[in-house]
Design an enzyme around this catalytic site. Structure first.
Site, PDB file in Angstrom:
ATOM      1  N   LYS A  84       5.159  31.537  13.550  1.00 39.47           N
ATOM      2  CA  LYS A  84       6.658  30.959  13.657  1.00 39.47           C
ATOM      3  C   LYS A  84       5.949  29.582  12.936  1.00 39.47           C
ATOM      4  O   LYS A  84       4.897  28.950  13.612  1.00 39.47           O
ATOM      5  CB  LYS A  84       7.211  30.736  14.738  1.00 39.47           C
ATOM      6  CG  LYS A  84       8.493  29.869  14.512  1.00 39.47           C
ATOM      7  CD  LYS A  84       9.010  29.970  15.973  1.00 39.47           C
ATOM      8  CE  LYS A  84      10.556  29.342  16.133  1.00 39.47           C
ATOM      9  NZ  LYS A  84      11.179  29.146  17.278  1.00 39.47           N
ATOM     10  N   SER A  98      16.023  30.463  17.061  1.00 39.70           N
ATOM     11  CA  SER A  98      15.316  29.871  15.782  1.00 39.70           C
ATOM     12  C   SER A  98      14.226  30.538  15.214  1.00 39.70           C
ATOM     13  O   SER A  98      13.778  30.321  13.967  1.00 39.70           O
ATOM     14  CB  SER A  98      14.876  28.454  16.234  1.00 39.70           C
ATOM     15  OG  SER A  98      14.078  28.688  17.216  1.00 39.70           O
ATOM     16  N   SER A 153      15.271  31.752  21.701  1.00 40.67           N
ATOM     17  CA  SER A 153      14.985  31.804  20.361  1.00 40.67           C
ATOM     18  C   SER A 153      13.651  32.953  19.901  1.00 40.67           C
ATOM     19  O   SER A 153      13.524  33.392  18.619  1.00 40.67           O
ATOM     20  CB  SER A 153      14.188  30.587  19.705  1.00 40.67           C
ATOM     21  OG  SER A 153      15.325  29.629  19.553  1.00 40.67           O
TER      22      SER A 153
HETATM   23  N1  GLN Z   1      19.867  28.128  20.571  1.00 39.77           N
HETATM   24  C1  GLN Z   1      19.184  27.373  21.247  1.00 39.77           C
HETATM   25  C2  GLN Z   1      18.923  25.809  20.911  1.00 39.77           C
HETATM   26  O1  GLN Z   1      19.595  25.557  19.693  1.00 39.77           O
HETATM   27  C3  GLN Z   1      17.772  27.877  21.533  1.00 39.77           C
HETATM   28  C4  GLN Z   1      16.662  27.842  20.243  1.00 39.77           C
HETATM   29  C5  GLN Z   1      15.376  27.930  21.000  1.00 39.77           C
HETATM   30  O2  GLN Z   1      15.313  28.652  21.650  1.00 39.77           O
HETATM   31  N2  GLN Z   1      14.623  27.199  20.275  1.00 39.77           N
HETATM   32  O3  GLN Z   1      18.578  24.879  21.099  1.00 39.77           O
END
Ligand code: GLN
Length: 483
Positions: free
Chosen positions: A76, A151, A175
């Site tokens: 990532k 994400s 995410s």
């Molecule tokens: N959807 C969550 C957020 O927007 C989690 C994102 C994540 O785990 N990086 O914060």
């Protein structure tokens, strides 16, 4: 070769059916051919990959036999990679080449993995649909009109489309697990402190945790083995021995006590997803597990608490991007204040700015007690709910997401609608617990994830249960059409 799992590829390399270099060339060609329609990579690192593959072949020829030696992965794009762009999905870091490798990257490289590239993601990991990336949205290989989740959406789409067998992700509020669910993968968020965060660009430091995305639990075990462990460079890393995750994959589930939180099966859950989840429960019962209903009474407060704590930490973490030290700098600033304002104003996207403003507001002197302090109290209550539940059950099971993947753009002007999709995943981050999402079937041709949560440091148990389930189900073997 592209349809083989990490474990199968490892056996192929050991048996000399192909070399790491041949494997790398085949996957790089596949990425070149198929990724334009998915947009799952921000950078493809062909040169690095070939040099790592040749080095792995040489190590193998010299008699080495590590489980990850010569296996292709991607990171990532928030794991720092020395000399390679590390963008975090943001214009702010579009020109940033990290001066060092993140601990996760360094460990996996030392184990002999081959890095094919850096994957697309929501900007600074803020999002659940991979729609906030400066590099454009990622398409779900199961249906390109839909999001792959986020994400870590680039990692998920790439692995689901068989561009490579596994990739790293990070999970601050879901995410890893949520994109795994929406693309038919297995994804594991380890216990907070299990995997080093050093060199992982911070979103919300008290919630962030790196982990593996792959097709099978066995492959997650392999990759986690290379990622986990104490790191004295990360003060939140926990000094606890790392078990052999593959050794317990086949352990019996006889006597396993599974809790189904009644709050996970209430309003808001697509009933077709509930059906898929209950079908998985039936399979686990056949393998010897018993099931009982439990309660996590404070779950309803999780989203508001998370969406105060995560932005608060983000607003503080992202203050370092000021146009001075690294990253984007605006053209011709008239003075220092103009430099700060325009560099940040032009470098960050809309969702990141929204979170910085929410976070700064929640932390401001007049509102700290009302929001941040209150959210921290809720966080403690949620953690206590889990500690109480784990007195009666060994694992907690439920859906990973309330709905299948939504259409790209469908939640565009309503950020709260996207936040609500995180309801089942964020509690594990607030409590610091490990969780896994495994494929559990399909609804309208879109994948459904089943989530399992375990007590602290019981990643091996999660992998064991998911692996046993994958011996009696074939959801994880389904491939999206055209890939
Ligand atoms: N959807 C969550 C957020 O927007 C989690 C994102 C994540 O785990 N990086 O914060």
């Amino acid at each position: 070769m592209h349809d083989k799992t990490l474990a199968e590829l490892g056996r192929g390399l050991a048996d000399k059916q192909f070399s790491a270099e041949e494997l790398t060339r085949a996957l790089l060609a596949r990425i070149e051919r198929l990724d334009p329609q998915l947009n799952s990579f921000i950078s493809v690192t062909g040169e690095l990959a070939l040099s790592q593959a040749k080095a792995a072949d040489a190590r193998r020829a010299a008699g080495e036999s590590g489980a990850l030696l010569g296996l292709p992965i991607a990171h990532k794009d928030l794991f720092c990679t020395q000399g390679i762009r590390t963008s975090c999905g943001s214009k702010m870091l579009d020109n940033f080449k990290a001066p060092y490798d993140a601990s996760v990257v360094a460990r996996l490289a030392a184990a002999g993995t081959v890095t094919l590239g850096k994957t697309n993601m929501d900007e600074f990991a803020m999002g659940s649909g991979n729609e906030s990336s400066y590099y454009g949205p990622v398409k779900n290989p199961w249906n390109p009109a839909h999001v792959p989740g986020g994400s870590s959406g680039g990692s998920a789409a790439a692995v689901a489309a068989r561009l490579l067998p596994a990739a790293t992700g990070t999970d601050t509020g879901g995410s890893i697990r949520q994109p795994a669910a929406l693309t038919n993968l297995t994804g594991l968020k380890p216990t907070y402190g299990r995997v080093s965060r050093w060199g992982m660009i911070a979103y919300a430091s008290s919630l962030d945790q790196g982990g593996p995305l792959a097709r099978t639990a066995e492959d997650c075990a392999l990759l986690l083995q290379g990622m986990a462990g104490f790191d004295d460079k990360d003060s939140t890393s926990v000094d606890q021995p790392v078990p052999d995750y593959r050794a317990s994959l086949n352990d019996s589930l006889e006597g396993l006590r599974i809790g189904l939180p009644k709050e996970y099966f209430g309003a808001g859950l697509d009933p077709r997803i509930a059906d898929r989840v209950m079908a998985a429960v039936e399979e686990l019962k056949k393998l010897g597990a018993s099931v009982k209903e439990i309660s996590l009474p404070n779950m309803q407060h999780a989203i508001p608490a998370y969406y105060v704590i995560a932005p608060a930490e983000a607003s503080s973490n992202l203050s370092r991007f000021d146009g001075v030290r690294f990253g984007y700098r605006c053209e011709n600033p008239s003075n220092l204040e103009d430099l700060y304002k325009r560099s940040r104003g032009e470098g960050f996207g809309a969702e990141v700015k929204r979170r910085i403003m929410v976070g700064a507001y929640a932390l401001s002197a007049g509102y700290y007690d009302a929001y941040y302090l209150q959210a921290q109290k809720i966080r403690r209550l949620i953690k206590n709910d889990f500690i109480a539940a784990f007195k009666d059950v060994d694992l907690i099971l439920g859906p990973t997401t309330p709905n299948p993947a939504w259409k790209i753009g469908a939640k565009g002007d309503d950020p709260v609608a996207a936040y609500l999709e995180d309801i089942y995943t964020i509690t594990a981050n607030l409590a610091g617990l490990p969780g896994i999402s495994m494929p559990g079937g399909f609804v309208d041709g879109l994948p459904v994830g089943v989530q399992l949560l375990a007590p602290y440091f019981q990643e091996a148990r999660l992998l064991n249960v998911a692996h046993r389930y994958q011996q009696v189900s074939d959801w994880h073997q389904q491939t999206p059409a055209g890939y």
